[in-house]
Design an enzyme around this catalytic site. Structure first.
Site, PDB file in Angstrom:
ATOM      1  CG  HIS A  41      64.933  56.683  58.306  1.00  0.00           C
ATOM      2  ND1 HIS A  41      66.206  57.152  58.456  1.00  0.00           N
ATOM      3  CD2 HIS A  41      64.249  57.657  57.665  1.00  0.00           C
ATOM      4  CE1 HIS A  41      66.284  58.381  57.925  1.00  0.00           C
ATOM      5  NE2 HIS A  41      65.112  58.704  57.447  1.00  0.00           N
TER       6      HIS A  41
ATOM      7  CG  ASP B 203      67.798  54.123  59.209  1.00  0.00           C
ATOM      8  OD1 ASP B 203      67.807  54.142  57.972  1.00  0.00           O
ATOM      9  OD2 ASP B 203      67.623  55.142  59.921  1.00  0.00           O
TER      10      ASP B 203
ATOM     11  CG  HIS C 220      67.065  70.004  55.078  1.00  0.00           C
ATOM     12  ND1 HIS C 220      66.128  69.095  55.517  1.00  0.00           N
ATOM     13  CD2 HIS C 220      68.115  69.259  54.647  1.00  0.00           C
ATOM     14  CE1 HIS C 220      66.602  67.871  55.369  1.00  0.00           C
ATOM     15  NE2 HIS C 220      67.802  67.942  54.844  1.00  0.00           N
TER      16      HIS C 220
ATOM     17  CG  ASP D 223      67.581  66.338  61.608  1.00  0.00           C
ATOM     18  OD1 ASP D 223      67.298  65.981  62.763  1.00  0.00           O
ATOM     19  OD2 ASP D 223      67.234  65.701  60.593  1.00  0.00           O
TER      20      ASP D 223
HETATM   21  C1  XLS Z   1      67.351  64.086  54.413  1.00  0.00           C
HETATM   22  C2  XLS Z   1      66.752  64.202  55.728  1.00  0.00           C
HETATM   23  C3  XLS Z   1      66.501  62.903  56.450  1.00  0.00           C
HETATM   24  C4  XLS Z   1      65.554  63.101  57.586  1.00  0.00           C
HETATM   25  C5  XLS Z   1      64.920  61.851  58.106  1.00  0.00           C
HETATM   26  O1  XLS Z   1      67.802  65.038  53.805  1.00  0.00           O
HETATM   27  O2  XLS Z   1      67.522  65.051  56.494  1.00  0.00           O
HETATM   28  O3  XLS Z   1      67.698  62.341  56.877  1.00  0.00           O
HETATM   29  O4  XLS Z   1      66.161  63.745  58.653  1.00  0.00           O
HETATM   30  O5  XLS Z   1      64.174  61.213  57.146  1.00  0.00           O
HETATM   31 NI    NI Z   2      67.349  65.435  58.549  1.00  0.00          NI
HETATM   32 NI    NI Z   3      69.285  66.419  55.119  1.00  0.00          NI
END
Ligand code: XLS
Ligand code: NI
Ligand code: NI
Length: 449
Positions: free
Chosen positions: A109, A112, A279, A304
């Site tokens: 990000h 970051d 998620h 992710d």
């Molecule tokens: C948060 C998200 C975040 C995204 C990037 O829950 O996973 O880390 O991957 O903004």
């Molecule tokens: Ni994420």
């Molecule tokens: Ni997440």
């Protein structure tokens, strides 16, 4: 590539050298047991199948703090009180870590990498400064950028949302940030740009005009797409679904919601989905379900790679260690022809109780090995099991005759009635779920790295 695996004057992870593949019998916690980057599986190397990426935020910014207590982990790269100097040191530590882990990619990000300034111009300058250094580090190490993104959720101004904020001045701030983050991503050769709508949602419907907010979100994403394309970004824009946390409700609930939204607003040609395992479970789905919904729609962008905790259902962002999950994920990715612009980004954090710097290495090694095994097992299943044939067979009645005419849209409801009356009751055919599950286990047992 520089001979030394660290950058600059200081080594942040002394005593740990580049992680090597030692094979399944090794007891060395700092070696790969399955991930053998150059090993060819099917048509390409493990490195090119898996496209591993390490994220900047969990590993170099976070220190283990939670709502009940402060950080527990040392971060020797964050000791300077000069914020820019601390950011430079963090960058060096990050690239040392990426190199020692031998991953091809990283993700970040804007905030970051570079601290927010007192105003838009100063924030832009900070980011440009760090991006210049990151570019040099990329050149030294050969490490590429999988995706960049803008943090549109930490600053208090975003408490009511970023692009969906009821205050236009905040939407404009978010726009400024995305513009600069896109420029940074292009500068670093990023292959994707991610939007995770962390605060794009609401806490109560009574104060929220959801219709207007959704329109604004689509408008904003369209502007980002147009600007990105204008400055030469030809990678994929990605939306990362998540149903809740931090908000009570987030608009990008799950893959199907996001795909419907993108199609409704004419964004589906430029945007795809970044599926995060944890998620998916927050949305009440399996990780594999979310991946499959994306591949069905031709919209799987990137992953992710993490896992949740089945007991509490939070976004615990644990490292992926569940082989059953990685096998299923790699089956779907391979059946889809592999990653195009995307990869496997470890959006995962070590536990607050894991306080040694070495734990950061061990966590990533475990994640990489879990996916390497998942790849080997999934590849073997696709080559040698009859699962795909069985699945195809189940639908054989649509391959010719009336079933095919139905699938091609050539029948009416009256035709169905005629067919049913003529054929009479249909024959029962087993779905054989237990057999399917046994086959998956058989291959998990059989395949050795
Ligand atoms: C948060 C998200 C975040 C995204 C990037 O829950 O996973 O880390 O991957 O903004
Ligand atoms: Ni994420
Ligand atoms: Ni997440």
């Amino acid at each position: 590539m520089s001979a030394r695996p660290w950058i600059g004057n200081r080594e942040y992870f002394p005593g740990i050298s580049r992680i090597e593949y030692e094979g399944p019998e090794s007891d060395n916690p700092l070696a790969f047991k399955a991930y053998d980057a150059d090993r060819v599986v099917g048509d390409k190397t493990m490195r090119d199948h898996l496209r591993f990426s390490i994220c900047y935020w969990h590993t170099f910014c976070a220190d283990g703090a939670d709502p009940f207590g402060p950080g527990t982990r040392p971060r020797p790269w964050s000791e300077s009180t000069d914020r820019l100097k601390a950011a430079e040191e963090k960058l060096d530590a990050a690239f040392e870590f990426f190199s020692k882990m031998t991953v091809p990619y990283f993700c970040f990000h804007d905030r970051d990498m570079a601290p927010e300034g007192a105003n838009v111009t100063e924030s832009e300058k900070n980011l440009q400064h760090l991006v210049g250094r990151a570019k040099a580090r990329q050149k030294d190490t050969g490490i590429r950028l999988l995706w960049g993104t803008a943090n549109l959720f930490s600053h208090p101004r975003y408490m009511n949302g970023a692009s969906t904020n009821p205050d236009f001045d905040v939407v404009a701030q978010a726009g400024a940030q995305v513009k600069a983050a896109l420029e940074a991503t292009v500068e670093l050769g990023g292959e994707n740009f991610v939007f995770w709508g962390g605060r794009e949602g609401y806490s109560t419907l009574f104060n929220t005009d959801t219709g207007r907010e959704l329109e604004h979100m689509a408008r904003f994403l369209g502007m980002a797409r147009d600007y990105g394309r204008a400055i030469g970004f030809n990678g994929a824009f990605l939306i990362e679904p998540k149903p809740m946390e931090p908000m009570y409700h987030q608009y990008d609930v799950d893959a199907q919601t996001v795909i419907g939204f993108l199609r409704q607003y004419g964004l589906a040609d430029d945007f795809k989905v970044n599926v995060e395992a944890n998620h998916a479970t927050l949305a009440g789905h399996s990780f594999a379900h979310e991946l499959r919904m994306c591949t069905n729609a031709g919209m799987l962008g990137s992953v992710d790679a993490n896992r949740g905790n089945p007991q509490n259902g939070w976004d615990t962002d644990q490292f992926p260690a569940d082989l059953y999950d990685t096998v299923q994920a790699m089956l779907i990715v391979l059946e889809d022809g592999g990653f195009k612009t995307g990869g496997l980004n470890f959006d995962a954090k070590v536990r607050r109780e894991s306080t040694d710097l070495e734990d950061l290495f061990i966590a990533h090694i475990g994640g990489m090995d879990s996916y390497a095994r998942g790849l080997l097992i999934a590849h073997e299943m696709l080559e040698k099991s009859s699962l795909a044939d069985f699945r195809r067979e189940r639908y054989a009645s649509f391959d010719n005759g009336q079933g095919q005419a139905f699938a091609q849209g050539k029948l009416s409801l009256e035709d169905l009635r005629e067919h049913a009356a003529k054929q009479g009751e249909s024959q029962k055919r087993s779905g054989r779920q237990e057999w399917v599950e046994n086959v998956i286990n058989d291959f998990i047992f059989r395949v050795k790295p």
